[in-house]
Design an enzyme around this catalytic site. Structure first.
Site, PDB file in Angstrom:
ATOM      1  CG  ASP A  98      -2.180   0.894   0.955  1.00 47.83           C
ATOM      2  OD1 ASP A  98      -2.123   1.736   0.034  1.00 47.83           O
ATOM      3  OD2 ASP A  98      -3.187   0.762   1.685  1.00 47.83           O
TER       4      ASP A  98
HETATM    5  C1  BGC Z   1      -5.044   3.178  -0.038  1.00 49.59           C
HETATM    6  C2  BGC Z   1      -5.108   2.134  -1.137  1.00 49.59           C
HETATM    7  C3  BGC Z   1      -4.944   2.804  -2.469  1.00 49.59           C
HETATM    8  C4  BGC Z   1      -3.607   3.536  -2.485  1.00 49.59           C
HETATM    9  C5  BGC Z   1      -3.293   4.218  -3.796  1.00 49.59           C
HETATM   10  C6  BGC Z   1      -3.834   4.071  -0.162  1.00 49.59           C
HETATM   11  O1  BGC Z   1      -3.993   5.180   0.650  1.00 49.59           O
HETATM   12  O2  BGC Z   1      -5.038   2.543   1.222  1.00 49.59           O
HETATM   13  O3  BGC Z   1      -6.327   1.463  -1.069  1.00 49.59           O
HETATM   14  O4  BGC Z   1      -5.022   1.877  -3.501  1.00 49.59           O
HETATM   15  O5  BGC Z   1      -3.636   4.527  -1.474  1.00 49.59           O
HETATM   16  O6  BGC Z   1      -4.026   5.356  -3.966  1.00 49.59           O
END
Ligand code: BGC
Length: 756
Positions: free
Chosen positions: A292
């Site tokens: 993530d």
């Molecule tokens: C989120 C993810 C997301 C990623 C990219 C993170 O803050 O937890 O679900 O895909 O950002 O934007």
């Protein structure tokens, strides 16, 4: 560095918009003509092996390091990252997107263009079609609905230049206050897996890699980057990880995203037990693990634990898989074969999911057709929770009053990285927070206008509800009043189940003025309804997506017969929560703390069963404008290792109109089986039946749903004994039961191996 503060800063400057990212999509045509790994008659494994053999170490390193899409890219110190200079990255990344990994044109390896998320392409510069929230579409209990939705959003991703979609949130709904519950598929491992798998299959059917997430136990937003989820290995394998295991088997996602939190004191993205032992070894997963955004904390530990790609730099404080990985490879602390494995997994996803063979080409989107798919998804997902004396559907009422929640303008959506910019613009602007995780988006799909179109003979008006007395006065002279209430939820924060402002008072004021009151609830997850007994009908819409207003109107008018069922339990009060106070809720931001998931695998209705709690609305509930009989239940266990329990039953539409129902099969185990709770959902089937029609269904139960996980031997164990099979229309509406005797059985958690 706080992710919240970083987000807005990452928005791309307008000057970068001039560069088309597709100018740099690698020229696969040349490679296709000459390269043996482009031979589609070979298996994905064979093609990957041929390709990997051609790659230099530098090229492999390029694949494992991902960039975010913002201004801060220009400030990255080039000495910490592999290969390209940041100017090239900035030129190629799609503005406003989630991320980018450069391609390797000489080998025909495409750049990876990443977009969020499960409800549609999320990009503040690109208005796109939004599905209902994932929790909403889980309420359809029909994986074909999520699959059609996945195909639609995957198509929009592809036509927008993306080939990786961060879609497929399936964390179990453990914490009713979790701000991201709307991004997930409910509280039951089987249902969550089936519904998530549908979405992933749909996305990947158009050659876009889908990313199941957030692996694992990312159950609340408060302290998400600092908390440690404490849970036993058996409980994890029988709950959240069972959802991931089943979803991965049923949809083969190219990628898995590890979560922000720690699990038993080790960050998910450097957790060997999770990434290597469970995911790659036991489940035989062949794709890659991406982090993530901002979830990486080390180089050597993360790489050796099984992380394959660092995402979204500079969300992490360091370029762990940049120059530090190079150093770790040269001193041997990360073996070269690990880098090979990382690259192999990424290439496997790109080849196996058709990304490499089908370069993305930007094109026009048929928004009308796609909005219709979103509308169908909503119509399958709206849950009628109460309908006293058949107040709904609206038949012949002349004066209809709608009150509250901007029902004249649109329907609510959740905030954060999954928030899709609506085609037609935000219906309600200026609400707080305007910045991350806002803006608060209202899809421009007005329930008022849609209902007026549905019921041209009725006089339908709207009041904001800001003035309770005025609302009550107007309610008195209406034949029926529909009050809209809402709860905004989003990434990065958790919510209260109490509706904010004076919404509860509004419902009460209206209901006491007019007994014919219907409440439509737009929420991220469960909410409390202290007025439940004072109103005649309640329709749960969750966040119903781009055409939610039309879907709501069609259900209210009876044009569509509601068929959604709750994929979660609505608790009656906080006293029924596992954690009365939100863990970490009273601590300063960035505090480290432990959340003890003492309920283990007893999540949702299992917890309620265990405790004997009566919820506000039980898991599986959902009414229809027709009635159904459920009978003919049969259960048969074929003895012997690896054999399955099969279930048969008949569903009959006994009412006056066509409709859809869900046959839900639960199994109750004898105490000696050691289950986490008395019952588990083991199968379900949604059927559309015309008036008077009957249909028989047969299901085969996955043996893991009947077993407990034995940590000592890494086996699933089914205890011998008499089990009760229950068929019903909801977990609290069991219509018929039979018993079945199961023989003792053990089988290895490591796939493909049955222990004799
Ligand atoms: C989120 C993810 C997301 C990623 C990219 C993170 O803050 O937890 O679900 O895909 O950002 O934007």
């Amino acid at each position: 560095m706080s992710l919240h503060r970083l987000r807005p800063a990452l928005l791309l400057s307008a000057s970068l918009l001039a560069v088309s990212p597709l100018m740099v999509v690698p020229q696969t045509a040349h490679a296709e003509a000459v390269a043996p790994w482009m031979d589609k008659t070979l298996s994905s494994d064979q093609r990957v092996a041929l390709l990997l053999a051609q790659m230099t170490t530098e090229e492999k390193r390029l694949l494992v390091f991902g960039y975010a899409s913002g201004d801060q890219l220009t400030q990255i110190d080039p000495s910490v990252i592999p290969g390209l200079n940041t100017r090239e990255v900035v030129a190629n990344v799609i503005p406003g997107s989630a991320g980018y990994i450069p391609g390797i044109p000489r080998l025909g390896i495409p750049a990876q263009f990443q977009t969020d998320a499960s409800m549609g392409v999320r990009n503040h510069l690109m208005p796109r079609t939004s599905l209902p929230s994932s929790l909403a579409t889980a309420a359809s209990w029909d994986p074909q609905v999520t699959e059609a939705g996945g195909r639609m959003i995957g198509t929009e991703a592809r036509l927008s230049g993306f080939n990786i979609m961060l879609a497929g949130g399936i964390n179990l709904l453990r914490e009713p206050r979790n701000g991201r519950n709307f991004e997930y598929t409910g509280e039951d491992p089987l249902l969550a897996a089936e519904m998530g798998a549908g979405l992933i299959r749909g996305v990947q059917s158009v050659h876009v890699v889908s990313t199941v997430k957030h692996f694992s136990i990312n159950a609340q937003e408060t302290g998400r980057t600092t908390l440690s989820a404490q849970i036993s290995e058996p409980a994890l394998r029988m709950s959240d990880n069972l959802a991931f295991e089943l979803a991965i088997e049923r949809s083969s996602p190219g990628s898995v995203m590890c979560s922000y939190n720690k699990i038993n004191d080790v960050y998910a993205c450097e957790n060997e037990a999770l990434l290597t032992d469970t995911l790659k070894r036991d489940w035989g997963y062949k794709g890659y693990v991406m982090s993530d955004w901002g979830a990486v904390h080390s180089t050597v530990q993360a790489a050796n634990a099984g992380l394959d790609q660092q995402s979204g730099f500079p969300f992490d404080t360091q370029a762990y898989f940049g120059e530090s990985l190079k150093a770790a490879l040269s001193d041997g602390s990360v073996p070269a074969r690990r880098l090979d494995d990382m690259a192999r997994r990424i290439l496997w996803a790109l080849i196996d999911k058709g990304v490499m063979d089908n370069p993305v080409v930007k094109g026009e989107i048929d928004f009308e057709a796609h909005h219709r798919i979103a509308q169908t998804a909503a119509e399958e997902s709206l849950v009628l929770l109460k309908n006293d004396k058949a107040l709904l559907p609206l038949l012949g009422q002349k004066r209809i009053l709608l009150v509250g929640s901007y029902a004249d303008k649109g329907v609510l959506a959740g905030g954060g990285s999954s928030s899709v910019s609506p085609v037609g613009g935000n219906a309600v602007t200026g609400l707080e927070p305007k910045g991350w995780p806002g803006p608060v988006v209202w899809q421009p799909s007005s329930p008022l206008k849609a209902l007026q179109a549905q019921l041209p003979k009725a006089r339908i008006s709207y009041l904001s509800g800001d003035d309770l007395n005025a609302a009550a006065r107007a309610a008195r002279s209406a034949d029926v009043v529909i009050v809209f209430v809402h709860q905004w939820a989003g990434e990065g924060f958790d919510v209260s189940l109490d509706l904010n402002g004076q919404q509860d008072e509004l419902v009460r004021a209206v209901a006491s003025a007019n007994p014919n009151t219907v409440v439509v609830v737009e929420s991220g997850g469960p909410v409390f309804m202290p007025w439940k007994d004072e109103v005649r009908a309640i329709l749960s819409a969750f966040y119903p997506g781009a055409r939610g207003g039309e879907a709501i109107a069609r259900v209210l008018s009876g044009e569509v017969n509601p068929s959604g069922h709750l994929p979660l339990t609505f608790p009656a009060s906080e006293a029924q929560f596992v954690h009365q106070a939100l863990p970490g809720g009273d601590l300063p931001p960035n505090s480290s703390f432990t959340v003890r998931y003492t309920e283990g695998a007893a999540v949702g209705y299992k917890w309620f069963d265990l405790k004997g709690y009566r919820p506000l609305f039980a898991f599986g509930q959902g009414l229809s404008y027709t009635t159904f009989r459920m009978d003919g239940l049969k259960a048969q266990a074929v003895e012997g290792a690896g054999e399955r329990l099969t279930i048969g039953f008949t569903l009959t539409n006994t009412g006056a109109r066509e409709g859809k129902t869900v046959g839900q099969v639960y199994v109750a185990a004898p105490k000696s089986a050691g289950w986490e709770a008395p019952r588990r959902l083991v199968g379900f089937r949604k059927l559309s039946l015309s008036k008077g029609q009957s249909q028989t269904v047969s299901l085969s139960v996955d043996p893991r749903l009947l077993a407990v996980y034995d940590e000592a031997t890494s086996e699933w164990v089914i205890a011998p004994g008499t089990y009760e099979v229950q068929l019903g229309a909801a977990s609290d509406d069991i219509r018929t039961r039979v018993t079945v005797t199961l023989a003792a059985q053990r089988f290895a958690a490591r796939q493909g191996k049955t222990v004799p």
